[in-house]
Design a protein around this motif. Structure first.
Motif, PDB file in Angstrom:
ATOM      1  N   CYS A  19      18.553 -12.949 -92.411  1.00  0.00           N
ATOM      2  CA  CYS A  19      18.614 -11.524 -92.758  1.00  0.00           C
ATOM      3  C   CYS A  19      17.238 -10.895 -92.673  1.00  0.00           C
ATOM      4  O   CYS A  19      16.305 -11.362 -93.328  1.00  0.00           O
ATOM      5  CB  CYS A  19      19.110 -11.327 -94.187  1.00  0.00           C
ATOM      6  N   PHE A  20      17.119  -9.843 -91.923  1.00  0.00           N
ATOM      7  CA  PHE A  20      15.869  -9.102 -91.862  1.00  0.00           C
ATOM      8  C   PHE A  20      16.194  -7.626 -92.048  1.00  0.00           C
ATOM      9  O   PHE A  20      16.848  -7.026 -91.210  1.00  0.00           O
ATOM     10  CB  PHE A  20      15.163  -9.352 -90.530  1.00  0.00           C
ATOM     11  N   GLU A  22      18.370  -6.066 -94.095  1.00  0.00           N
ATOM     12  CA  GLU A  22      19.820  -5.897 -93.949  1.00  0.00           C
ATOM     13  C   GLU A  22      20.476  -5.312 -95.198  1.00  0.00           C
ATOM     14  O   GLU A  22      21.660  -5.530 -95.434  1.00  0.00           O
ATOM     15  CB  GLU A  22      20.492  -7.237 -93.601  1.00  0.00           C
ATOM     16  N   ASP A  57      14.272 -13.213 -94.141  1.00  0.00           N
ATOM     17  CA  ASP A  57      13.170 -13.407 -93.208  1.00  0.00           C
ATOM     18  C   ASP A  57      12.093 -12.330 -93.417  1.00  0.00           C
ATOM     19  O   ASP A  57      11.833 -11.513 -92.551  1.00  0.00           O
ATOM     20  CB  ASP A  57      13.734 -13.341 -91.778  1.00  0.00           C
ATOM     21  N   GLY A  87      10.911 -14.381 -87.666  1.00  0.00           N
ATOM     22  CA  GLY A  87      11.798 -14.180 -86.512  1.00  0.00           C
ATOM     23  C   GLY A  87      13.141 -14.867 -86.723  1.00  0.00           C
ATOM     24  O   GLY A  87      13.241 -15.853 -87.459  1.00  0.00           O
ATOM     25  N   ASP A 110      25.023  -9.017 -89.434  1.00  0.00           N
ATOM     26  CA  ASP A 110      25.524  -7.664 -89.161  1.00  0.00           C
ATOM     27  C   ASP A 110      27.016  -7.564 -88.872  1.00  0.00           C
ATOM     28  O   ASP A 110      27.499  -6.519 -88.465  1.00  0.00           O
ATOM     29  CB  ASP A 110      24.729  -7.040 -88.016  1.00  0.00           C
ATOM     30  N   GLN A 112      28.829  -8.605 -86.525  1.00  0.00           N
ATOM     31  CA  GLN A 112      29.244  -8.377 -85.140  1.00  0.00           C
ATOM     32  C   GLN A 112      30.117  -9.518 -84.657  1.00  0.00           C
ATOM     33  O   GLN A 112      30.851  -9.369 -83.691  1.00  0.00           O
ATOM     34  CB  GLN A 112      28.018  -8.268 -84.238  1.00  0.00           C
ATOM     35  N   LYS A 146      22.026  -3.121 -72.773  1.00  0.00           N
ATOM     36  CA  LYS A 146      21.996  -4.444 -73.380  1.00  0.00           C
ATOM     37  C   LYS A 146      22.908  -5.415 -72.621  1.00  0.00           C
ATOM     38  O   LYS A 146      22.581  -6.569 -72.394  1.00  0.00           O
ATOM     39  CB  LYS A 146      22.415  -4.363 -74.847  1.00  0.00           C
ATOM     40  N   SER A 220      19.927  -2.599 -85.141  1.00  0.00           N
ATOM     41  CA  SER A 220      19.433  -3.830 -84.537  1.00  0.00           C
ATOM     42  C   SER A 220      17.937  -3.976 -84.753  1.00  0.00           C
ATOM     43  O   SER A 220      17.185  -3.027 -84.619  1.00  0.00           O
ATOM     44  CB  SER A 220      19.733  -3.828 -83.043  1.00  0.00           C
TER      45      SER A 220
HETATM   46  N1  UDP Z   1      16.873 -11.221 -87.867  1.00  0.00           N
HETATM   47  C1  UDP Z   1      15.952 -12.020 -88.562  1.00  0.00           C
HETATM   48  N2  UDP Z   1      14.619 -11.855 -88.320  1.00  0.00           N
HETATM   49  C2  UDP Z   1      14.138 -10.964 -87.400  1.00  0.00           C
HETATM   50  C3  UDP Z   1      15.083 -10.186 -86.681  1.00  0.00           C
HETATM   51  C4  UDP Z   1      16.428 -10.344 -86.932  1.00  0.00           C
HETATM   52  O1  UDP Z   1      16.347 -12.839 -89.393  1.00  0.00           O
HETATM   53  O2  UDP Z   1      12.935 -10.866 -87.243  1.00  0.00           O
HETATM   54  C5  UDP Z   1      18.318 -11.377 -88.130  1.00  0.00           C
HETATM   55  C6  UDP Z   1      19.073 -10.094 -88.455  1.00  0.00           C
HETATM   56  O3  UDP Z   1      19.012  -9.812 -89.835  1.00  0.00           O
HETATM   57  C7  UDP Z   1      20.476 -10.437 -88.004  1.00  0.00           C
HETATM   58  C8  UDP Z   1      20.244 -11.359 -86.827  1.00  0.00           C
HETATM   59  O4  UDP Z   1      18.919 -11.847 -86.950  1.00  0.00           O
HETATM   60  O5  UDP Z   1      21.198 -11.154 -88.994  1.00  0.00           O
HETATM   61  C9  UDP Z   1      20.453 -10.648 -85.506  1.00  0.00           C
HETATM   62  O6  UDP Z   1      19.693  -9.485 -85.460  1.00  0.00           O
HETATM   63  P1  UDP Z   1      20.213  -8.147 -84.812  1.00  0.00           P
HETATM   64  O7  UDP Z   1      21.614  -7.868 -85.219  1.00  0.00           O
HETATM   65  O8  UDP Z   1      19.196  -7.104 -85.126  1.00  0.00           O
HETATM   66  O9  UDP Z   1      20.154  -8.524 -83.262  1.00  0.00           O
HETATM   67  P2  UDP Z   1      21.200  -8.116 -82.126  1.00  0.00           P
HETATM   68  O10 UDP Z   1      22.574  -8.427 -82.633  1.00  0.00           O
HETATM   69  O11 UDP Z   1      20.972  -6.672 -81.910  1.00  0.00           O
HETATM   70  O12 UDP Z   1      20.793  -8.985 -80.988  1.00  0.00           O
END
Ligand code: UDP
Ligand code: MG
Length: 321
Positions: A19-20, A22, A57, A87, A110, A112, A146, A220
């Protein structure tokens, strides 16, 4: 493992959620994950010791405070706080390497990724698969850019590293058995790209398919620059092809330019040479372009070696609840 006395032991499941920032989505994520866990427990698919681990995170919002609150409300919710932002890959790894469980699933915060796939993953695991990849059926909810960039990246990666080594349309939603995880521990690289490493583990593996939704709330954490970074990291951590390409290109261009030199000499001696800057400037700029590019690629690998030799910790855990 001790003798299991002929009884089938119920699997202990650990779900790891990086989680970052969130705070917007976390309450709903907790609700749905707790619900999913409860349903699986009442079906007898997982044990009552199963837990959900939220790895904070280094969020700058109320994420950790929320995780602490939820861990008090729900027995199944646990938290791991990293000392700063490391990260997503590192946060996921920090979770996976520091929790118990017979089966471990990593999933984004998130929402998704369809949590319904968890049951399918567990079934596949029980059928003897140590690695189960969650694979998206479609990406309609992602932006055109994307989708397009992801497709290019997967194609390139498949071409450079061999088809088998990366799973198309698989994000970081996957199940690992305890056995697979203990071997993941031995991959010590700092430039961590889980999607590339997990297939290198071997073991029986399979995919389960699900539809990907759009982000439930929040936004994101990746911008275009970071996505590009992730792609470059993925490529250079798993393929030396760009380095070889430089050598081939260098050879080819050297051959061509020696032919060009010969032609120029002949022209000079036969007095047909016209003093022009085009013939000088064109190859010059072309070659300096190729050189700069090549040095850049070499630098990319050098940077990797540099980071690996430092052997810095990949994550630092500040506290747990
Ligand atoms: N996340 C993390 N550290 C970071 C960036 C993202 O722990 O530095 C986590 C974020 O909270 C989420 C997951 O990684 O649970 C995916 O991030 P995000 O949804 O922003 O990426 P996307 O789905 O757009 O690729
Ligand atoms: Mg996301």
């Amino acid at each position: 493992m001790g003798p299991d006395l002929g009884m089938v032991r119920v699997m202990e499941l650990s779900i790891v959620v990086p989680c970052f920032n969130e705070e917007a989505v976390l309450p709903e994520t907790v609700r749905r994950l707790v619900e999913t866990l409860g349903a699986l427990q009442s079906k007898g698919k997982i044990s009552h010791e199963s837990r959900i681990y939220f790895v904070d995170d280094g969020s700058r919002d109320r994420t950790w405070a929320l995780i602490e609150d939820f861990s008090r409300q729900h027995q199944a919710v646990c938290g791991i706080k990293l000392s700063r932002n490391f990260g997503q890959q590192q946060a996921t790894l920090a979770g996976l390497l520091n929790v118990g469980g017979d089966a471990l699933i990593s999933v984004d915060a998130d929402l998704q990724d369809d949590l319904g796939a968890i049951e399918k993953m567990l079934d596949a695991c029980r059928d003897g698969h140590d690695v189960v990849y969650g694979v998206r059926n479609k990406r309609e909810t992602d932006s055109f850019f994307k989708r397009w960039s992801a497709l290019c990246f997967y194609r390139l990666m498949a071409w450079l590293t061999g088809k088998e080594k990366i799973i198309y349309n698989h994000a970081d939603y996957r199940l690992l058995s305890r056995l697979a995880l203990e071997h993941l521990r031995d991959f010590k690289e700092i430039n961590l790209f889980l999607r590339g490493i997990v297939p290198l583990l071997g073991f029986p593996s399979t995919c389960v398919y699900y539809d990907r939704a759009s982000r439930y709330a929040g936004h994101s954490a990746y911008n275009m620059r970071q996505l590009f970074r992730l792609a470059i990291d993925g490529l250079t951590s798993f393929s030396v092809f760009p380095l070889r390409l430089i050598t081939t290109l260098g050879l080819l261009i050297s051959l061509l330019s020696s032919a060009f030199c010969m032609w120029a000499l002949l022209a000079v001696f036969s007095d047909t040479a016209v003093p022009g800057w085009a013939s000088t400037v064109v190859p010059l700029s072309l070659l300096s372009g190729v050189q700069l590019l090549s040095i850049g690629v070499v630098g990319e690998y050098l940077a990797k070696v540099y980071m690996e030799t430092k052997a810095r910790p990949r994550y630092i855990i500040e506290k747990r609840v």
